[in-house]
Design a protein around this motif. Structure first.
Motif, PDB file in Angstrom:
ATOM      1  N   MET A 132       0.853  -1.176   0.000  1.00 24.74           N
ATOM      2  CA  MET A 132       0.000   0.000   0.000  1.00 24.74           C
ATOM      3  C   MET A 132       0.893   1.231   0.000  1.00 24.74           C
ATOM      4  SD  MET A 132      -3.160   0.621   2.593  1.00 24.74           S
ATOM      5  CE  MET A 132      -4.342   1.893   2.264  1.00 24.74           C
ATOM      6  N   LYS A 133       0.464   2.231  -0.767  1.00 22.94           N
ATOM      7  CA  LYS A 133       1.195   3.485  -0.857  1.00 22.94           C
ATOM      8  C   LYS A 133       0.257   4.634  -0.520  1.00 22.94           C
ATOM      9  CE  LYS A 133       4.162   2.245  -4.756  1.00 22.94           C
ATOM     10  NZ  LYS A 133       4.510   2.596  -6.144  1.00 22.94           N
ATOM     11  N   ALA A 134       0.861   5.688   0.007  1.00 18.83           N
ATOM     12  CA  ALA A 134       0.112   6.929   0.244  1.00 18.83           C
ATOM     13  C   ALA A 134       1.011   8.100  -0.115  1.00 18.83           C
ATOM     14  CB  ALA A 134      -0.324   7.017   1.700  1.00 18.83           C
ATOM     15  N   VAL A 135       0.518   8.979  -0.963  1.00 14.98           N
ATOM     16  CA  VAL A 135       1.196  10.236  -1.245  1.00 14.98           C
ATOM     17  C   VAL A 135       0.474  11.281  -0.403  1.00 14.98           C
ATOM     18  CG1 VAL A 135       1.754  11.966  -2.981  1.00 14.98           C
ATOM     19  CG2 VAL A 135       1.898   9.529  -3.554  1.00 14.98           C
ATOM     20  N   VAL A 136       1.202  11.841   0.557  1.00 17.47           N
ATOM     21  CA  VAL A 136       0.623  12.720   1.566  1.00 17.47           C
ATOM     22  C   VAL A 136       1.074  14.158   1.303  1.00 17.47           C
ATOM     23  CG1 VAL A 136       0.467  13.171   4.054  1.00 17.47           C
ATOM     24  CG2 VAL A 136       0.763  10.811   3.221  1.00 17.47           C
ATOM     25  N   GLN A 137       0.117  15.061   1.207  1.00 18.16           N
ATOM     26  CA  GLN A 137       0.430  16.470   0.995  1.00 18.16           C
ATOM     27  C   GLN A 137      -0.161  17.289   2.143  1.00 18.16           C
ATOM     28  OE1 GLN A 137      -1.219  16.998  -2.965  1.00 18.16           O
ATOM     29  NE2 GLN A 137       0.795  16.634  -3.831  1.00 18.16           N
ATOM     30  N   ARG A 138       0.703  18.088   2.761  1.00 17.77           N
ATOM     31  CA  ARG A 138       0.231  19.011   3.791  1.00 17.77           C
ATOM     32  C   ARG A 138      -0.439  20.174   3.055  1.00 17.77           C
ATOM     33  NH1 ARG A 138       4.680  21.716   7.514  1.00 17.77           N
ATOM     34  NH2 ARG A 138       4.788  23.111   5.726  1.00 17.77           N
ATOM     35  N   VAL A 139      -1.693  20.477   3.440  1.00 16.97           N
ATOM     36  CA  VAL A 139      -2.459  21.472   2.693  1.00 16.97           C
ATOM     37  C   VAL A 139      -3.053  22.543   3.594  1.00 16.97           C
ATOM     38  CG1 VAL A 139      -3.048  19.844   0.845  1.00 16.97           C
ATOM     39  CG2 VAL A 139      -4.631  20.132   2.759  1.00 16.97           C
ATOM     40  N   ILE A 140      -3.273  23.714   2.987  1.00 15.91           N
ATOM     41  CA  ILE A 140      -4.042  24.785   3.617  1.00 15.91           C
ATOM     42  C   ILE A 140      -5.526  24.479   3.433  1.00 15.91           C
ATOM     43  CG2 ILE A 140      -4.592  27.261   3.524  1.00 15.91           C
ATOM     44  CD1 ILE A 140      -1.731  26.888   4.372  1.00 15.91           C
ATOM     45  N   LYS A 141      -5.862  23.959   2.227  1.00 17.51           N
ATOM     46  CA  LYS A 141      -7.230  23.535   1.928  1.00 17.51           C
ATOM     47  C   LYS A 141      -7.185  22.586   0.738  1.00 17.51           C
ATOM     48  CE  LYS A 141      -8.124  27.621  -0.897  1.00 17.51           C
ATOM     49  NZ  LYS A 141      -8.978  28.787  -1.099  1.00 17.51           N
ATOM     50  N   ALA A 142      -8.224  21.786   0.593  1.00 13.44           N
ATOM     51  CA  ALA A 142      -8.332  20.851  -0.524  1.00 13.44           C
ATOM     52  C   ALA A 142      -9.797  20.497  -0.732  1.00 13.44           C
ATOM     53  CB  ALA A 142      -7.512  19.596  -0.254  1.00 13.44           C
ATOM     54  N   ASN A 143     -10.122  20.143  -1.982  1.00 15.51           N
ATOM     55  CA  ASN A 143     -11.478  19.651  -2.256  1.00 15.51           C
ATOM     56  C   ASN A 143     -11.467  18.704  -3.439  1.00 15.51           C
ATOM     57  OD1 ASN A 143     -12.192  21.046  -4.805  1.00 15.51           O
ATOM     58  ND2 ASN A 143     -12.117  22.900  -3.559  1.00 15.51           N
ATOM     59  N   VAL A 144     -12.533  17.938  -3.540  1.00 16.01           N
ATOM     60  CA  VAL A 144     -12.734  16.989  -4.639  1.00 16.01           C
ATOM     61  C   VAL A 144     -14.036  17.349  -5.322  1.00 16.01           C
ATOM     62  CG1 VAL A 144     -13.112  14.572  -5.267  1.00 16.01           C
ATOM     63  CG2 VAL A 144     -11.534  15.133  -3.433  1.00 16.01           C
ATOM     64  N   THR A 145     -13.968  17.429  -6.658  1.00 14.98           N
ATOM     65  CA  THR A 145     -15.128  17.757  -7.469  1.00 14.98           C
ATOM     66  C   THR A 145     -15.418  16.594  -8.413  1.00 14.98           C
ATOM     67  OG1 THR A 145     -14.497  20.087  -7.416  1.00 14.98           O
ATOM     68  CG2 THR A 145     -16.040  19.449  -9.122  1.00 14.98           C
ATOM     69  N   VAL A 146     -16.700  16.248  -8.543  1.00 17.66           N
ATOM     70  CA  VAL A 146     -17.148  15.247  -9.503  1.00 17.66           C
ATOM     71  C   VAL A 146     -18.265  15.886 -10.315  1.00 17.66           C
ATOM     72  CG1 VAL A 146     -18.246  12.985  -9.816  1.00 17.66           C
ATOM     73  CG2 VAL A 146     -16.542  13.300  -8.001  1.00 17.66           C
ATOM     74  N   GLU A 147     -18.090  15.885 -11.627  1.00 17.70           N
ATOM     75  CA  GLU A 147     -19.071  16.474 -12.546  1.00 17.70           C
ATOM     76  C   GLU A 147     -19.469  17.897 -12.138  1.00 17.70           C
ATOM     77  OE1 GLU A 147     -22.344  13.793 -13.243  1.00 17.70           O
ATOM     78  OE2 GLU A 147     -20.988  12.178 -13.843  1.00 17.70           O
ATOM     79  N   GLY A 148     -18.456  18.687 -11.768  1.00 18.81           N
ATOM     80  CA  GLY A 148     -18.667  20.087 -11.434  1.00 18.81           C
ATOM     81  C   GLY A 148     -19.204  20.356 -10.045  1.00 18.81           C
ATOM     82  N   GLU A 149     -19.444  19.318  -9.259  1.00 17.40           N
ATOM     83  CA  GLU A 149     -19.981  19.471  -7.902  1.00 17.40           C
ATOM     84  C   GLU A 149     -18.918  19.103  -6.872  1.00 17.40           C
ATOM     85  OE1 GLU A 149     -23.255  17.357  -4.963  1.00 17.40           O
ATOM     86  OE2 GLU A 149     -23.481  17.114  -7.124  1.00 17.40           O
ATOM     87  N   VAL A 150     -18.690  19.995  -5.905  1.00 18.54           N
ATOM     88  CA  VAL A 150     -17.750  19.695  -4.815  1.00 18.54           C
ATOM     89  C   VAL A 150     -18.410  18.656  -3.915  1.00 18.54           C
ATOM     90  CG1 VAL A 150     -16.523  20.606  -2.809  1.00 18.54           C
ATOM     91  CG2 VAL A 150     -16.667  21.976  -4.900  1.00 18.54           C
ATOM     92  N   ILE A 151     -17.747  17.509  -3.777  1.00 12.59           N
ATOM     93  CA  ILE A 151     -18.323  16.434  -2.955  1.00 12.59           C
ATOM     94  C   ILE A 151     -17.648  16.308  -1.595  1.00 12.59           C
ATOM     95  CG2 ILE A 151     -19.173  15.109  -4.921  1.00 12.59           C
ATOM     96  CD1 ILE A 151     -16.733  13.200  -4.382  1.00 12.59           C
ATOM     97  N   SER A 152     -16.419  16.828  -1.479  1.00 14.53           N
ATOM     98  CA  SER A 152     -15.698  16.821  -0.205  1.00 14.53           C
ATOM     99  C   SER A 152     -14.733  17.991  -0.184  1.00 14.53           C
ATOM    100  CB  SER A 152     -14.878  15.541  -0.019  1.00 14.53           C
ATOM    101  OG  SER A 152     -15.683  14.440   0.277  1.00 14.53           O
ATOM    102  N   SER A 153     -14.560  18.558   0.999  1.00 11.95           N
ATOM    103  CA  SER A 153     -13.562  19.622   1.140  1.00 11.95           C
ATOM    104  C   SER A 153     -13.061  19.646   2.577  1.00 11.95           C
ATOM    105  CB  SER A 153     -14.143  20.979   0.754  1.00 11.95           C
ATOM    106  OG  SER A 153     -15.163  21.353   1.629  1.00 11.95           O
ATOM    107  N   ILE A 154     -11.814  20.101   2.717  1.00  7.53           N
ATOM    108  CA  ILE A 154     -11.214  20.245   4.038  1.00  7.53           C
ATOM    109  C   ILE A 154     -10.490  21.584   4.105  1.00  7.53           C
ATOM    110  CG2 ILE A 154     -10.904  17.755   4.384  1.00  7.53           C
ATOM    111  CD1 ILE A 154      -7.838  18.239   3.890  1.00  7.53           C
ATOM    112  N   GLY A 155     -10.241  22.007   5.326  1.00  7.67           N
ATOM    113  CA  GLY A 155      -9.371  23.147   5.564  1.00  7.67           C
ATOM    114  C   GLY A 155      -7.966  22.623   5.778  1.00  7.67           C
TER     115      GLY A 155
END
Length: 162
Positions: free
Chosen positions: A1-24
């Motif tokens: 198992m692998k994980a690419v980990v990025q420290r972020v200020i914020k992030a989100n995932v969009t599917v078909e133009g709709e944000v389905i998840s977001s974090i600070g």
């Protein structure tokens, strides 16, 4: 198992133009699952993800606190392409776990980190969907985690190639 980990200020995932998840502030994590992964691989990545020190403390000391110590969020996205092999210029994914099996494995991984941390702070993408992942990397800080079994398999391959 692998994980690419990025420290972020914020992030989100969009599917078909709709944000389905977001974090600070927190971690955006791309998860690759190998066809050979076991529960031990999952437990290793979960433990490392929650305890690796990527954040500074209140005194400004860098690399001192984990995402769990800070109470930050985690956005996980399944990404089978982390287990690619190049055959010339063509990608081959035979080392990735098959989709029907990996979806259950990935959900079990999410459940594991939710139990070990705070369920409401763990977000994810949409398994098997075409997604856009938007991040604002902090640092930038990007690291790769790999379970011990996978490291062993990689070194075996390298020694066989000699």
């Amino acid at each position: 198992m692998k994980a690419v980990v990025q420290r972020v200020i914020k992030a989100n995932v969009t599917v078909e133009g709709e944000v389905i998840s977001s974090i600070g502030k927190g971690l955006c994590v791309l998860i690759g699952i190998s066809k050979d992964d076991t529960k031990k691989d999952m437990e290793y990545i979960a433990r490392k993800l929650l305890s690796i020190r990527l954040f500074e403390n209140d005194q400004g000391k860098k690399w001192h606190l984990s995402v769990k110590d800070k109470g930050y969020e985690i956005l996980c996205i399944s990404q089978f392409t982390l287990y690619h092999v190049l055959k010339g210029n063509k990608l081959d994914f035979h080392n990735a776990m098959a989709a029907e099996k990996s979806e259950a494995y990935y959900k079990e991984f999410l459940d594991l980190i939710r139990v070990q941390y705070q369920a409401d702070l763990i977000k994810d993408g949409k398994f098997g969907e075409y997604m856009q992942v938007n991040i604002q990397n902090d640092g930038p800080v990007t690291i790769e985690l790999q379970s011990p079994q996978q490291k062993k398999n990689v070194s075996d391959l390298q020694s066989d190639d000699v």
